[in-house]
Design a protein around this motif. Structure first.
Motif, PDB file in Angstrom:
ATOM      1  N   VAL A  67      -6.128  11.434  37.258  1.00  0.00           N
ATOM      2  CA  VAL A  67      -8.318  11.154  38.237  1.00  0.00           C
ATOM      3  C   VAL A  67      -7.948  11.081  39.346  1.00  0.00           C
ATOM      4  CG1 VAL A  67      -9.376   8.765  38.818  1.00  0.00           C
ATOM      5  CG2 VAL A  67      -8.340   9.315  36.029  1.00  0.00           C
ATOM      6  N   ALA A  75      -8.990  14.641  39.771  1.00  0.00           N
ATOM      7  CA  ALA A  75      -9.694  15.054  39.068  1.00  0.00           C
ATOM      8  C   ALA A  75     -10.623  14.832  39.780  1.00  0.00           C
ATOM      9  CB  ALA A  75      -9.862  14.746  37.325  1.00  0.00           C
ATOM     10  N   ALA A  88     -14.653  10.604  37.787  1.00  0.00           N
ATOM     11  CA  ALA A  88     -13.768  10.007  37.362  1.00  0.00           C
ATOM     12  C   ALA A  88     -13.073   8.775  37.098  1.00  0.00           C
ATOM     13  CB  ALA A  88     -12.268  11.032  37.743  1.00  0.00           C
ATOM     14  N   LEU A 139     -11.828   8.522  28.248  1.00  0.00           N
ATOM     15  CA  LEU A 139     -11.690   9.546  29.696  1.00  0.00           C
ATOM     16  C   LEU A 139     -11.935  11.242  29.267  1.00  0.00           C
ATOM     17  CD1 LEU A 139      -8.970   8.372  31.809  1.00  0.00           C
ATOM     18  CD2 LEU A 139     -11.490   8.972  32.623  1.00  0.00           C
ATOM     19  N   THR A 171     -15.822  14.398  29.542  1.00  0.00           N
ATOM     20  CA  THR A 171     -15.764  14.740  30.808  1.00  0.00           C
ATOM     21  C   THR A 171     -16.702  15.710  31.949  1.00  0.00           C
ATOM     22  OG1 THR A 171     -15.430  17.231  29.174  1.00  0.00           O
ATOM     23  CG2 THR A 171     -13.612  15.976  29.549  1.00  0.00           C
ATOM     24  N   THR A 195     -17.320  12.788  33.877  1.00  0.00           N
ATOM     25  CA  THR A 195     -16.306  12.619  35.069  1.00  0.00           C
ATOM     26  C   THR A 195     -16.803  13.299  35.928  1.00  0.00           C
ATOM     27  OG1 THR A 195     -14.624  14.300  33.875  1.00  0.00           O
ATOM     28  CG2 THR A 195     -14.381  11.869  33.103  1.00  0.00           C
ATOM     29  N   THR A 196     -17.408  14.633  36.092  1.00  0.00           N
ATOM     30  CA  THR A 196     -17.486  16.075  36.739  1.00  0.00           C
ATOM     31  C   THR A 196     -18.803  15.213  37.361  1.00  0.00           C
ATOM     32  OG1 THR A 196     -18.110  16.476  35.186  1.00  0.00           O
ATOM     33  CG2 THR A 196     -15.847  16.869  35.420  1.00  0.00           C
TER      34      THR A 196
END
Length: 411
Positions: free
Chosen positions: A329, A332, A336, A369, A373, A376-377
């Motif tokens: 994380v 990333a 995230a 997670l 996806t 998370t972005t």
């Protein structure tokens, strides 16, 4: 992080002529109780402005009377009438619910302890920051979920954030006076929790009461379970990244079962600086309460000869995959951390309710997670954006719970 030197000088001078105005958000939790223990030992030096609690109305009322606070707020609106009745005959104002929490956090104070557990503490802690007080941060989820937004608010308010986690307090002390470019690595230590020597098969059958039996620290349930999974240390890596503006490559974790060394800072000349103390949260709380000075604390004094041995080992990310997830994380970035934190809160709650097994905590977080996806972005420009992502991630984690349900779980 180290800002507002002018206001700090004024604060130190003012302290000599009037008590410091103190608020404690999360007063009925372990950090809040420890904070009030320190304040109660020198009551003439402090004026308690506001105390807040989650749902323990009886204890909040007791603390409010004991410390003669101006305002007492219970987060659960259902507790309002009980709190009001308990404080009849006093001059203490009473409130309940989110708006009252924000009012308590925003009341002018010299120093605020932010100890509301989980994402629920984000808005009140930000309110404390915005009103310009020194903010002692015991809520790591604020930085895990919204680190960039949170630190931008700290800079905008020209205030100072004082970490209360023992590891980050230790890092702050060890790095004092060090130029950032001379810091090669900051290593946070972890006790390893109650399952440090357990096999995967043993942990698969672990019960909540066993996970709550921490060998060194007395903490709230959520933090204690996070310590058992090592998620706590993963969250602390994200927290350190934001607190100290450290790149991922300079952050590390070391297992240290005795919980005496709380952080090690490796410098470019080969020196390693460490902060040592007995495991008692009143030590880092006292450091933040007196900063930039020192104060007396009724903690056990460290006797290294009596202790005899300090041991260290590398963390096992196979048995404790939560630490690996946190590193991923960190790499990333984006939202995230918000998803990680939300899923973990759902997973810990489910484990404590015996709906999932111990190993399923990290598995559920990883599945959440993987299933989000796009989330998370997601870009976040405000706290409301963060809370929307948090809510969506929680809903996703709950929808996945059945996949990890324990045999015999009642749901």
């Amino acid at each position: 992080m180290f800002s507002s030197l002018t206001s700090l000088t004024v604060d130190i001078e003012t302290r000599a002529v009037r008590p410091r105005r103190i608020s404690v958000l999360g007063a009925t939790g372990s950090i809040g109780e420890s904070t009030l223990d320190l304040i109660g030992r020198d009551p003439s030096s402090y004026q308690v402005v506001a105390l807040t609690g989650g749902c323990n109305v009886t204890r909040l009322a007791e603390l409010a009377v004991q410390h003669r606070t101006e305002l007492a707020v219970i987060a659960d609106p259902r507790g309002y009438a009980t709190l009001r009745d308990a404080l009849v005959g006093t001059d203490i104002e009473v409130g309940a619910g989110e708006e009252a929490l924000l009012e308590a956090a925003g009341r002018p104070a010299d120093w605020v302890m932010a100890a509301i557990v989980g994402a629920a503490g984000l808005k009140p802690t930000l309110e404390a920051v915005r009103q310009g007080s020194l903010t002692a941060l015991a809520n790591k989820e604020c930085l895990v979920s919204a680190g960039d937004i949170f630190m931008a608010e700290v800079a905008r308010a020209k205030t100072t954030l004082l970490p209360v986690d023992s590891e980050h307090s230790a890092a702050m002390q060890a790095m004092a006076g060090c130029r950032p470019e001379r810091i090669e690595r900051v290593c946070l230590t972890a006790s390893g929790g109650p399952f440090r020597c357990w096999s995967v098969d043993q942990m698969r059958a672990a019960r909540p009461d066993q996970a709550l039996n921490h060998p060194n620290w007395s903490m709230g349930q959520k933090v204690t379970i996070d310590s058992a999974t090592l998620m706590n240390k993963g969250l602390e890596l994200l927290e350190a990244h934001h607190l100290f503006s450290l790149p991922v490559a300079k952050l590390d974790v070391l297992i240290h079962p005795q919980s005496i060394v709380h952080c090690l800072v490796h410098l470019s000349d080969g020196s390693v600086l460490a902060q040592l103390s007995c495991p008692d949260m009143r030590t880092p709380i006292a450091y933040s309460l007196a900063w930039p000075e020192r104060m007396a604390a009724p903690t056990k004094r460290l006797d290294l000869a009596e202790l005899g041995t300090l041991s260290f080992e590398a963390p096992d990310e196979h048995r404790f995959p939560a630490l690996r997830l946190a590193r991923e994380v960190l790499d990333a970035g984006g939202s995230a951390g918000t998803v990680l934190n939300a899923a973990n809160e759902v997973a810990v709650e489910a484990f404590l309710a015996e709906k999932i097994g111990f190993l399923a905590i990290a598995s559920l977080v990883e599945a959440t997670l993987a299933a989000n996806t796009g989330l998370t972005t997601s870009r976040r420009g405000s706290v409301d954006d963060v809370l929307a992502i948090d809510a969506e991630a929680r809903a996703s984690a709950r929808s996945l719970l059945a996949r990890f349900a324990s045999p015999g779980a009642t749901g």
